[in-house]
Scaffold this motif. Structure first.
Motif, mmCIF file in Angstrom:
data_model
loop_
_atom_site.group_PDB
_atom_site.id
_atom_site.type_symbol
_atom_site.label_atom_id
_atom_site.label_comp_id
_atom_site.label_asym_id
_atom_site.label_seq_id
_atom_site.Cartn_x
_atom_site.Cartn_y
_atom_site.Cartn_z
ATOM 1 N N THR A 155 -33.541 -22.271 88.246
ATOM 2 C CA THR A 155 -33.629 -22.175 86.788
ATOM 3 C C THR A 155 -34.079 -23.507 86.199
ATOM 4 O OG1 THR A 155 -31.807 -20.583 86.793
ATOM 5 C CG2 THR A 155 -32.367 -21.604 84.686
ATOM 6 N N LYS A 171 -31.010 -17.032 92.426
ATOM 7 C CA LYS A 171 -31.971 -17.445 91.399
ATOM 8 C C LYS A 171 -31.498 -18.677 90.614
ATOM 9 C CE LYS A 171 -34.076 -12.915 90.481
ATOM 10 N NZ LYS A 171 -35.490 -13.343 90.614
ATOM 11 N N ARG A 190 -31.586 -5.023 81.975
ATOM 12 C CA ARG A 190 -31.798 -5.258 80.550
ATOM 13 C C ARG A 190 -30.585 -4.856 79.700
ATOM 14 N NH1 ARG A 190 -36.692 -7.065 80.009
ATOM 15 N NH2 ARG A 190 -38.304 -6.511 81.532
ATOM 16 N N GLU A 249 -32.635 -10.362 82.778
ATOM 17 C CA GLU A 249 -33.915 -9.757 82.424
ATOM 18 C C GLU A 249 -34.873 -9.783 83.614
ATOM 19 O OE1 GLU A 249 -35.073 -11.991 78.997
ATOM 20 O OE2 GLU A 249 -34.099 -10.603 77.590
ATOM 21 N N GLU A 250 -34.867 -10.900 84.364
ATOM 22 C CA GLU A 250 -35.701 -10.990 85.572
ATOM 23 C C GLU A 250 -35.300 -9.922 86.594
ATOM 24 O OE1 GLU A 250 -36.158 -14.712 87.574
ATOM 25 O OE2 GLU A 250 -36.203 -15.831 85.698
ATOM 26 N N MET A 251 -33.998 -9.643 86.663
ATOM 27 C CA MET A 251 -33.481 -8.669 87.632
ATOM 28 C C MET A 251 -33.577 -7.226 87.113
ATOM 29 S SD MET A 251 -30.111 -10.893 88.659
ATOM 30 C CE MET A 251 -29.317 -9.550 89.538
ATOM 31 N N ASN A 252 -34.212 -7.093 85.942
ATOM 32 C CA ASN A 252 -34.363 -5.777 85.323
ATOM 33 C C ASN A 252 -33.021 -5.153 84.924
ATOM 34 O OD1 ASN A 252 -36.208 -3.938 84.298
ATOM 35 N ND2 ASN A 252 -36.034 -2.578 86.087
ATOM 36 N N SER A 289 -31.506 -14.652 80.729
ATOM 37 C CA SER A 289 -32.834 -14.760 81.335
ATOM 38 C C SER A 289 -32.857 -14.159 82.750
ATOM 39 C CB SER A 289 -33.264 -16.232 81.365
ATOM 40 O OG SER A 289 -34.486 -16.386 82.035
ATOM 41 N N LEU A 290 -31.819 -14.457 83.551
ATOM 42 C CA LEU A 290 -31.778 -13.956 84.920
ATOM 43 C C LEU A 290 -31.576 -12.445 84.964
ATOM 44 C CD1 LEU A 290 -29.737 -16.715 86.811
ATOM 45 C CD2 LEU A 290 -32.205 -16.421 86.656
ATOM 46 N N GLU A 329 -28.168 -11.951 94.531
ATOM 47 C CA GLU A 329 -29.493 -12.260 93.965
ATOM 48 C C GLU A 329 -29.361 -13.178 92.746
ATOM 49 O OE1 GLU A 329 -33.422 -10.041 92.030
ATOM 50 O OE2 GLU A 329 -31.721 -8.840 92.763
#
Length: 734
Positions: free
Chosen positions: A31, A27, A80, A75-78, A72-73, A23
């Motif tokens: 970007t 992504k 954290r 964070e998008e993928m949760n 950033s990626l 994943e």
């Protein structure tokens, strides 16, 4: 990619499941990239291991951008926790790189007289300054010694006497007093971990470079401090109490500091006009928990005081006597040379007094380094600030200009025009186009007087120029008004009018920042300065403005509240202007219109005393002197008088009394002084000897008032000894 950042990122990617790793790769091509290029899908298909992916990302995006993209990626993928871990490492890495950047920028510097490529160490050269904490509502210094509330770079951010830790500190000092060098010292000690350890980041912003900024945010200002590195702004600004902002040369902005509060910013990422962004920081609507240090000349002090809530500011008063000697030793690095140079300087009272100003100590050392044994020549030119700077310029020309003498004269006329235009417009930084338009683009000559520096202006990189020291710009601005036009020079309508009266009126009514320029203008019409300008730098100075200067001083508003009262001089500035001319006939012409002195709430430095005493010695018509709440810097350290030797004690105390130079001047041959009032001036026992001698030797003195002093029994006895002398004609003693 290399280093701790790549290690942390590798650990994060290796900890992903195969599904999450795929994943992450999926992504990447989507970007949004600023600069660099994105990785194609075909290339990503070949990447099967996290280490290979990191390598690809580093090559494509650059190391800093690759970390930002990964955060950033995640964070998008949760993911954290992973994003936070990488961000922590990024912040740590950034702080290390920023500290290294500060070390490169601030630990070493170049002086105008240093050899090409020679770097000087702040640690080796910096000499402690006398810095005093003052109240915003303090109209003058309190009587007595200021040392009870002095500060150093080590105590600058410590609680004041009232226990308050100031979030905003204003460091005030006249031009050449060492504000920038003090800031370098602060930055150096922060890097070394000996000062400001409560701050994770100290951002130093040169306001001369901000004059080209139209709209900026606080993030923009921070990024200027370390432009090579991608800044983790969110994490840094998330702890504003750990940030110290330093603004150097604040007065160069010339900004209005009054705006409605609803126009101020609360968002550190919001770009607004420069004055709005700065005022938002000062008025505490943005990053209110951060700390601020502002270094400025006195001209900006009043407007700053109106917009700040703090009770105090700190002012650089210059070098103490011990610091002056220390500076000479630091400058020369050779004890024998330093001793010879300092003894020579110490023997010249006026030159020594000038050295209270750090840039004057630097100038004197610079000149003495080359001209150490030409004593007569040096003594003849070192009486005033103007003559000392002129002598330095003469040395500069003689040692650094070879075959460009003919071009130099035209060049200097244009340089003076540039300097004057800048002074009027609060401008110390000039763009390349301005240099070209003025016809100053002659590298061999330009580099003598101006420093060149690259600067980011929007998306462009431009070269800008500034005079190597503000004193030089102010001197050339003053020269603009007195230089005779050269034969064959074409008049340019864009050039300022040489209106001396307009300059004087502007200074008197609204432009106090013109003080140094006006003072140097008075110094330039001295015949000795005219001679040095002609012989040393080949410029002809016109004496025609002398009449304008004389008339202006004679007709300035005088201290009279009733027609029958004597005409008094009530400002110290007049004495400095007259001292700078250093010409007895001119001084006598001005002072002939006055019969008294009335000064209040003034702390008289050695330089102030030299100016005052010089004028008094030329003033046959001086009848009264009143000093209220004034205090005197001492020229000598006090010594214990020898026990059992009263006369020796008297002589010794008189010699070391701060009043001694004033009393000596008041008793000059031809003095007709009748009244002397010293009220709340913090007189001590040691001052009695000087006063006693004055009473004994000045028969015209009939009225003496001494208020709120601590003369003591011995002091009264010494005063009485003077009263008993046949030459004493005193009628009133209060």
């Amino acid at each position: 990619m290399a280093g701790e950042e790549s290690t942390i990122l590798l650990e994060a990617l290796e900890g992903l499941t195969l599904e999450d790793f795929q994943e992450f790769k999926k992504k990447l091509p989507h970007t949004d990239i600023k600069g660099g290029w994105n990785i194609g899908r075909d290339e990503l298909e070949k990447v099967t291991h996290p280490s290979s992916l990191i390598s690809y990302m580093g090559d494509s995006y650059g190391e800093g951008a690759a970390m930002d993209i990964a955060i950033s990626l995640f964070e998008e993928m949760n993911q954290r926790d992973l994003a936070e871990k990488i961000l922590d490492e990024k912040v740590k890495e950034y702080k290390q790189k920023y500290t290294e950047h500060v070390a490169r920028e601030f630990l070493q510097y170049k002086e105008a007289n240093s050899c090409l490529g020679e770097n000087l160490s702040v640690r080796d050269r910096y000499t402690n300054l006398t810095i005093a904490r003052k109240s915003w509502d303090q109209h003058g210094d309190e009587p007595g010694d200021v040392s009870s509330d002095t500060v150093t770079t080590q105590t600058l951010f410590e609680p004041s006497k009232d226990g308050q830790v100031p979030l905003i500190t204003v460091l005030v000092g006249a031009s050449g007093m060492g504000k920038t060098m003090t800031i370098r010292k602060v930055m150096m000690e922060w890097v070394e971990g000996t000062l400001c350890t409560q701050f994770d980041y100290v951002f130093c912003i040169d306001c001369k470079e901000l004059s080209f900024s139209k709209e900026v945010s606080m993030v923009d200002l921070i990024s200027k401090c370390c432009p090579q590195q991608r800044m983790p702004a969110g994490r840094i600004l998330g702890n504003p109490e750990k940030i110290l902002f330093i603004f150097d040369s604040f007065e160069a902005l010339g900004l209005p500091l009054a705006q409605p509060k609803d126009e101020l910013s609360t968002d550190p990422t919001e770009a607004k006009p420069l004055e709005t962004t700065l005022l938002s920081l000062l008025r505490r609507t943005v990053l209110p928990e951060s700390s601020v240090l502002i270094a400025t000349r006195p001209a900006a002090l009043q407007s700053l005081g109106q917009c700040l809530e703090g009770k105090h500011y700190v002012e650089i008063l210059g070098f103490s006597p011990a610091a002056r000697e220390e500076y000479f030793h630091r400058y020369f690095g050779n004890d024998n040379k330093a001793d010879v140079a300092f003894r020579f300087t110490r023997g010249n009272e006026v030159l020594y007094s000038l050295c209270v100003i750090p840039v004057m100590s630097w100038t004197v050392c610079t000149v003495l380094e080359r001209e150490l044994y030409e004593r007569n020549q040096l003594l003849a030119c070192s009486k005033t600030t103007t003559q000392m700077i002129m002598f330095y310029l003469s040395w500069l020309m003689k040692h650094r200009v070879s075959n460009a003498w003919q071009n130099l004269q035209q060049f200097l006329h244009k340089l003076c025009s540039l300097a004057a235009d800048g002074i009027w417009k609060h401008k110390v930084l000039f763009e390349e186009k301005e240099i070209e338009d003025q016809g100053l683009n002659q590298p061999q000559l330009l580099s003598l007087f101006l420093n060149e520096k690259g600067l980011e202006k929007g998306t462009d990189h431009v070269n800008v120029y500034s005079f190597s020291h503000l004193h030089l710009q102010e001197l050339f601005a003053a020269m603009f008004y007195v230089l005779e036009d050269q034969d064959g020079m074409v008049s340019d309508s864009r050039i300022l009018a040489k209106d001396v009266n307009m300059l004087l009126e502007s200074y008197h009514t609204s432009r106090m920042d013109l003080n140094v320029t006006v003072r140097l203008l008075f110094g330039l019409v001295n015949p000795k300065s005219v001679e040095y300008a002609g012989e040393g730098i080949g410029c002809r100075i016109s004496l025609q403005p002398r009449e304008d200067l004389l008339r202006w001083l004679q007709t300035r508003p005088r201290g009279t509240s009733h027609p029958r009262e004597v005409m008094k001089i009530e400002d110290l500035d007049t004495f400095h202007l007259l001292f700078e001319t250093n010409e007895k006939s001119f001084v006598q012409s001005v002072l002939g219109s006055f019969t008294g002195i009335a000064l209040q709430d003034v702390k008289l430095t050695l330089y102030d005393q030299a100016a005052l005493c010089f004028c008094i010695k030329q003033w046959a018509g001086l009848l009264s002197v009143t000093l209220r709440s004034c205090s005197f810097h001492q020229q000598h350290h006090r010594q214990e008088p020898a026990k059992g030797l009263p006369r020796q004690s008297w002589q010794q105390e008189e010699l070391h009394s701060p009043l001694h130079p004033l009393c000596q001047a008041l008793g000059h041959p031809g003095s007709s002084l009748q009244s002397l009032r010293l009220q709340w001036c913090g007189l001590t026992e040691g001052d009695s000897g000087a006063l006693g001698t004055l009473l004994a030797t000045l028969p015209s003195l009939v009225h003496l008032e001494l208020g709120d002093g601590a003369l003591g029994d011995d002091g009264v006895r010494m005063l009485c000894a003077g009263l008993r002398q046949p030459g004493c004609q005193l009628r009133v003693l209060r």
